[in-house]
Write an enzyme that holds these catalytic residues in place. Structure first.
Site, PDB file in Angstrom:
ATOM      1  N   HIS A   1      45.737 -35.986  -9.161  1.00  0.00           N
ATOM      2  CA  HIS A   1      45.373 -37.321  -8.656  1.00  0.00           C
ATOM      3  C   HIS A   1      44.299 -37.934  -9.529  1.00  0.00           C
ATOM      4  CE1 HIS A   1      47.136 -37.774  -4.531  1.00  0.00           C
ATOM      5  NE2 HIS A   1      47.571 -36.596  -4.916  1.00  0.00           N
TER       6      HIS A   1
ATOM      7  N   TYR B   1      40.596 -42.288   2.766  1.00  0.00           N
ATOM      8  CA  TYR B   1      39.560 -42.110   3.787  1.00  0.00           C
ATOM      9  C   TYR B   1      39.371 -43.446   4.496  1.00  0.00           C
ATOM     10  CZ  TYR B   1      38.231 -37.821   1.264  1.00  0.00           C
ATOM     11  OH  TYR B   1      38.225 -36.578   0.676  1.00  0.00           O
TER      12      TYR B   1
ATOM     13  N   PRO C   1      34.128 -31.369   5.924  1.00  0.00           N
ATOM     14  CA  PRO C   1      35.236 -31.493   4.967  1.00  0.00           C
ATOM     15  C   PRO C   1      35.372 -32.874   4.314  1.00  0.00           C
ATOM     16  CG  PRO C   1      36.061 -31.357   7.218  1.00  0.00           C
ATOM     17  CD  PRO C   1      34.594 -31.136   7.292  1.00  0.00           C
TER      18      PRO C   1
ATOM     19  N   LYS D   1      34.690 -30.341  -0.435  1.00  0.00           N
ATOM     20  CA  LYS D   1      33.882 -29.541  -1.354  1.00  0.00           C
ATOM     21  C   LYS D   1      33.860 -28.039  -1.063  1.00  0.00           C
ATOM     22  CE  LYS D   1      32.263 -32.839  -3.890  1.00  0.00           C
ATOM     23  NZ  LYS D   1      32.986 -33.024  -5.127  1.00  0.00           N
TER      24      LYS D   1
ATOM     25  N   TYR E   1      32.475 -37.100  -6.310  1.00  0.00           N
ATOM     26  CA  TYR E   1      33.718 -36.649  -5.682  1.00  0.00           C
ATOM     27  C   TYR E   1      34.483 -35.706  -6.611  1.00  0.00           C
ATOM     28  CZ  TYR E   1      37.839 -36.764  -2.706  1.00  0.00           C
ATOM     29  OH  TYR E   1      38.881 -36.399  -1.875  1.00  0.00           O
TER      30      TYR E   1
END
Ligand code: RFL
Ligand code: PHB
Length: 396
Positions: A72, A203, A295, A299, A387
């Protein structure tokens, strides 16, 4: 029985450590409380940082991941009533991450352990660590029960890879240990369904609560929604789950979600937790045994891999050159990365969830933070860096 390193726990941290140590000619025995079937049945993480991908590739563990995993370029953030935006880790950093389920990594790690005849003793009970305090003359050993028999293994080092509820962390005296904890007032309900997923990991911040779309493959979707603490899986039959999930996504994304019978459903509480130091004498903690993150930043598994990377490098240096610098620096080095991810996970959790005591002020601040992220390339680059995960520190 004698070995160089006793590894407590056959989760991703424990099995990966045994694999890398083996590649450096270091022997280990892995002790696992549960059955292999149980370890393999746990559905958890899915997002691998590029550093994690590099570690798996460098240790011959990436054949299936490279064939079946999905690279991704970034992740999407959406919030009620506004257009979503894409945080592009590829464009900003030249780094991709991989979506590949933890269950598959566990399978790959067990298969690699079987190929090389790695001793992994499953269904052990009453694991106790002895003489691990590093006192002069101490000779570490571990006792446990296996197949109804009392057993003992002498060793040089013990790696505590036994997760949050294991014995290893609690084998560090309370006076030495310092724990930092934040418990969040909600949990995540996660489901798996055999339907086409949304194209991006997405998200969502919504007044009804947080939601997340992720995936495992072209026909297997993973979704999560924020639920109140105390909710049970039985409170969320499919005919309640799907309308609630769709209600949290903006219109065009909600329309792209296909409802279907779920094949797995579970609820996990959210917490941030760090126990310091990560080394006590001959005992070294790795992964969830030392730290837990909510979550939201994906990580947890990645931190387990980074701990194992640093610890295996330190042990290789000790056995190869008699140089203890890596072992002595392990806790401080590992903790720098841990706290960086703890901070990112806390930030994303705070940014994206609805807290029971959220005031109008908090809500406005959240909305303007999201607005800033959406409109500022620099803010997005900072989030992308966090991220995608920081690079490992070089050894000195
Ligand atoms: P594990 O996987 O808990 O493994 C520990 C093992 O130790 C065994 N054990 C013992 N063995 C012997 N004696 C004892 N006394 C023992 N006590 C325990 C246990 O049976 C177990 O087999 O820890 P490890 O190896 O440190 O790995 C950590 C990861 O599993 C964890 O951080 C991630 O799953 C967290 N996580 C995620 N991480 C990511 O990087 N990306 C994600 O997308 C992501 N999503 C998630 C997640 C965790 C979740 N849940 C359910 C906690 C999503 C969810 C919903
Ligand atoms: C998952 O695919 O399980 C997943 C993805 C992103 C997260 C957490 C879990 O932040």
């Amino acid at each position: 029985m004698k070995t160089q390193v006793v590894i407590v726990g056959a989760g991703p941290a424990g099995l990966l450590l045994s694999e890398i140590l083996h590649r450096h000619g270091i022997d280990s025995v892995v002790l696992e409380r549960s059955s292999r079937e149980h370890v393999l049945s746990r559905i958890r993480a899915g997002v691998l940082e590029s550093t994690t991908v590099d570690v798996l590739r460098a240790n011959g563990l990436a054949t299936r991941m490279d064939a079946e995993g999905h690279p991704h370029d970034g992740m999407r953030i959406a919030w009620a009533g506004r257009d979503s935006f894409f945080v592009d880790t590829w464009k900003t950093l030249g780094r991709r991450f991989m979506v590949y389920g933890q269950t598959s990594i566990q399978e790959d790690l067990f298969a690699a352990a079987d190929r090389r005849g790695q001793p992994v003793l499953a269904e052990v009970a009453d694991v106790v660590l002895h003489e691990h305090d590093g006192a002069p003359g101490a000779r570490p050993y571990v006792t446990f029960r296996h197949g109804g028999e009392a057993r003992r293994i002498d060793c040089d080092f013990i790696a505590g890879c036994d997760g949050f509820h294991g014995v290893s962390r609690r084998s560090i005296p309370e006076g030495v240990r310092r724990e930092y904890e934040k418990v969040y007032p909600f949990g995540w309900l996660g489901v798996m369904a055999r339907v086409k997923p949304l194209p991006d990991i997405t998200y969502v911040n919504n007044p009804r609560g947080f939601a997340l779309a992720s995936y495992r493959n072209q026909n297997l979707s993973r979704y999560y929604i924020q639920v109140p603490l105390g909710d049970k899986v039985e409170d969320w039959p499919d005919d309640r789950f799907w309308p609630e999930l769709k209600a949290r996504f903006p219109g065009e994304l909600a329309e792209a979600i296909t409802a279907a019978d779920t094949i797995e459903k579970s609820i996990a509480p959210l917490r941030s937790f760090v126990s310091e130091p990560m080394r006590y004498g001959a005992l070294f903690l790795c992964g969830d045994a030392a730290h837990i993150v909510p979550p939201t930043g994906a990580k947890g598994l990645n931190l387990a891999v980074s701990d194992v990377f640093y610890l295996s490098r330190a042990m290789a240096r000790w056995y190869g050159r008699g140089d203890a610098a890596g072992l002595d620096g392990y806790s401080a080095t590992a903790l720098r990365r841990v706290w960086s991810s703890v901070r990112t996970s806390w930030y994303l959790t705070t940014l994206l969830h609805r807290f029971p005591d959220t005031s109008e002020f908090d809500q406005k601040a959240q909305e303007y933070e999201l607005d800033y992220l959406k409109n500022s390339e620099r803010a997005q680059a900072a989030l992308a860096e966090q991220y995608a995960g920081l690079p490992f520190e070089q050894a000195d």
